[in-house]
Design a protein around this motif. Structure first.
Motif, short mmCIF file in Angstrom:
data_model
loop_
_atom_site.label_atom_id
_atom_site.label_comp_id
_atom_site.label_asym_id
_atom_site.label_seq_id
_atom_site.Cartn_x
_atom_site.Cartn_y
_atom_site.Cartn_z
N ILE A 86 0.81 -1.22 0.00
CA ILE A 86 0.00 0.00 0.00
C ILE A 86 0.85 1.28 0.00
N GLU A 87 2.15 1.14 -0.07
CA GLU A 87 2.99 2.31 -0.32
C GLU A 87 2.92 2.70 -1.79
N MET A 88 2.60 1.74 -2.65
CA MET A 88 2.54 1.97 -4.09
C MET A 88 1.13 1.82 -4.65
N LEU A 89 0.41 0.82 -4.16
CA LEU A 89 -0.95 0.59 -4.63
C LEU A 89 -1.94 1.40 -3.79
N PHE A 90 -2.96 1.91 -4.47
CA PHE A 90 -4.02 2.72 -3.85
C PHE A 90 -3.51 4.07 -3.35
N LYS A 91 -2.28 4.41 -3.71
CA LYS A 91 -1.71 5.68 -3.26
C LYS A 91 -2.43 6.87 -3.88
N ALA A 92 -2.78 6.73 -5.17
CA ALA A 92 -3.49 7.82 -5.84
C ALA A 92 -4.93 7.92 -5.38
N GLU A 93 -5.47 6.81 -4.86
CA GLU A 93 -6.87 6.77 -4.45
C GLU A 93 -7.08 7.32 -3.04
N SER A 94 -6.05 7.25 -2.19
CA SER A 94 -6.19 7.74 -0.81
C SER A 94 -4.82 8.07 -0.24
N SER A 95 -4.76 9.15 0.52
CA SER A 95 -3.52 9.52 1.20
C SER A 95 -3.39 8.84 2.56
N ASP A 96 -4.42 8.13 2.99
CA ASP A 96 -4.48 7.51 4.31
C ASP A 96 -4.15 6.03 4.21
N PRO A 97 -3.02 5.59 4.79
CA PRO A 97 -2.66 4.17 4.71
C PRO A 97 -3.73 3.24 5.27
N ALA A 98 -4.41 3.66 6.33
CA ALA A 98 -5.46 2.80 6.89
C ALA A 98 -6.61 2.64 5.90
N GLN A 99 -6.95 3.71 5.20
CA GLN A 99 -8.02 3.62 4.20
C GLN A 99 -7.61 2.73 3.04
N ARG A 100 -6.31 2.73 2.72
CA ARG A 100 -5.84 1.87 1.64
C ARG A 100 -6.03 0.39 1.98
N ILE A 101 -6.01 0.06 3.25
CA ILE A 101 -6.29 -1.33 3.65
C ILE A 101 -7.72 -1.69 3.29
N HIS A 102 -8.65 -0.77 3.53
CA HIS A 102 -10.05 -1.01 3.16
C HIS A 102 -10.19 -1.12 1.64
N LEU A 103 -9.46 -0.29 0.90
CA LEU A 103 -9.52 -0.37 -0.56
C LEU A 103 -8.95 -1.69 -1.06
N ALA A 104 -7.89 -2.17 -0.41
CA ALA A 104 -7.32 -3.45 -0.79
C ALA A 104 -8.30 -4.59 -0.53
N GLN A 105 -8.97 -4.52 0.60
CA GLN A 105 -9.96 -5.55 0.93
C GLN A 105 -11.09 -5.55 -0.10
N ALA A 106 -11.50 -4.36 -0.53
CA ALA A 106 -12.58 -4.26 -1.52
C ALA A 106 -12.15 -4.85 -2.87
N GLU A 107 -10.83 -4.87 -3.13
CA GLU A 107 -10.31 -5.44 -4.37
C GLU A 107 -9.98 -6.92 -4.22
N GLY A 108 -10.33 -7.50 -3.08
CA GLY A 108 -10.18 -8.94 -2.92
C GLY A 108 -8.88 -9.40 -2.29
N PHE A 109 -8.07 -8.48 -1.80
CA PHE A 109 -6.81 -8.88 -1.17
C PHE A 109 -7.05 -9.42 0.23
N GLU A 110 -6.33 -10.48 0.56
CA GLU A 110 -6.37 -11.00 1.92
C GLU A 110 -5.19 -10.50 2.74
N ALA A 111 -4.26 -9.79 2.10
CA ALA A 111 -3.09 -9.28 2.82
C ALA A 111 -2.58 -8.00 2.18
N VAL A 112 -1.96 -7.18 3.00
CA VAL A 112 -1.27 -5.97 2.55
C VAL A 112 0.11 -5.96 3.21
N GLU A 113 0.94 -5.03 2.75
CA GLU A 113 2.23 -4.79 3.39
C GLU A 113 2.56 -3.31 3.21
#
Length: 260
Positions: free
Chosen positions: A8-35
């Motif tokens: 989430i340092e690279m993915l979803f960066k343009a979609e949100s400036s908030d790392p915690a929110q990027r976790i939610h965006l990752a979950q919505a895209e079907g990811f079971e894990a982030v780093e």
């Protein structure tokens, strides 16, 4: 089934400036894990809440501080930081910490630098012993992204792992960096896949999503998984457009690995 982790340092960066929110965006895209990379610049309470709310796992974080581990003078500071990083990893459920060697000390004999790196990894194993957290030393390329970096050879990294010989210590193997250095991943890993604690991928040129460039990532990934790798594959790339579009291309490129 292949397990993907969204960096989430690279993915979803343009979609949100908030790392915690990027976790939610990752979950919505079907990811079971982030780093992610540094933990010290994150709101760990917010990160922990996001992980709990989504059920997403944390695949790995960076061991802080970044240190020139080829220099023994940095070792004590790194090991103190490693204790803190270990505790953060345990709090957030991350099984892997990632570290780097630092740059080549041009006026110092290479073997002395390698000996220093081996020593600090042996000492790091004692810090991590019994925790279940592993440290992954990452070889990087010096041709495009990291000029003067010390550890550019995966073979040398694996030789260091053989010398350290502790289960707490391994390598973070980034196929992008390896292949930019001209390595054939299947050949360079050989029968030493046991040393891999985490994988990263990106395409070349540009360090963009798989399928955007010229690298055959599918062949080595297939071989590594067949050889027993069961960890996460970290998507550590810069999307050429929006993240959602880049992930469609990524999944198409990795389709043979994605079947149950």
């Amino acid at each position: 089934m292949t397990k993907l982790s969204a960096c989430i340092e690279m993915l979803f960066k343009a979609e949100s400036s908030d790392p915690a929110q990027r976790i939610h965006l990752a979950q919505a895209e079907g990811f079971e894990a982030v780093e992610f990379w540094l933990w010290s610049n994150k709101d760990l309470d917010a990160i922990e809440r996001a992980l709990d709310q989504t059920g997403v796992k944390l695949a790995g974080i960076v061991a802080e501080p970044f240190a020139k581990l080829t220099n023994p003078k940095t070792h004590d500071d790194f090991l103190r930081g490693l204790e803190e990083s270990r505790d953060v990893a345990l709090r957030l459920g991350a099984p892997v910490l990632i570290c780097q060697s630092g740059n080549n000390r041009l006026l110092v004999d290479r073997q002395r630098q390698r000996d220093a790196l081996t020593l600090v990894l042996q000492r790091s194993a004692d810090v991590l012993a019994g925790s279940g957290v592993r440290l992954g030393l990452e070889p990087l390329n010096d041709r495009v992204d990291h000029p003067l970096y010390f550890l550019t050879s995966t073979s040398e990294a694996l030789d260091i792992m053989d010398a350290v010989d502790r289960p707490e210590i391994g390598i973070t193997y980034d196929l992008y960096h390896s292949m930019v250095m001209g390595e054939d991943p299947v050949t360079v890993i050989g029968n030493r896949g046991r040393h891999i604690v985490h994988l990263h991928i990106a395409d070349h040129p540009g360090r963009h999503q798989p399928g955007s460039g010229q690298l055959d990532l599918l062949t080595p990934l297939t071989a590594l998984i067949a050889g027993g790798y069961i960890g996460y594959i970290g998507l550590e790339f810069r999307p050429t457009a929006d993240t959602k579009t880049a992930l469609v291309e990524t999944r198409a490129a990795l389709a043979p690995l994605m079947a149950p």
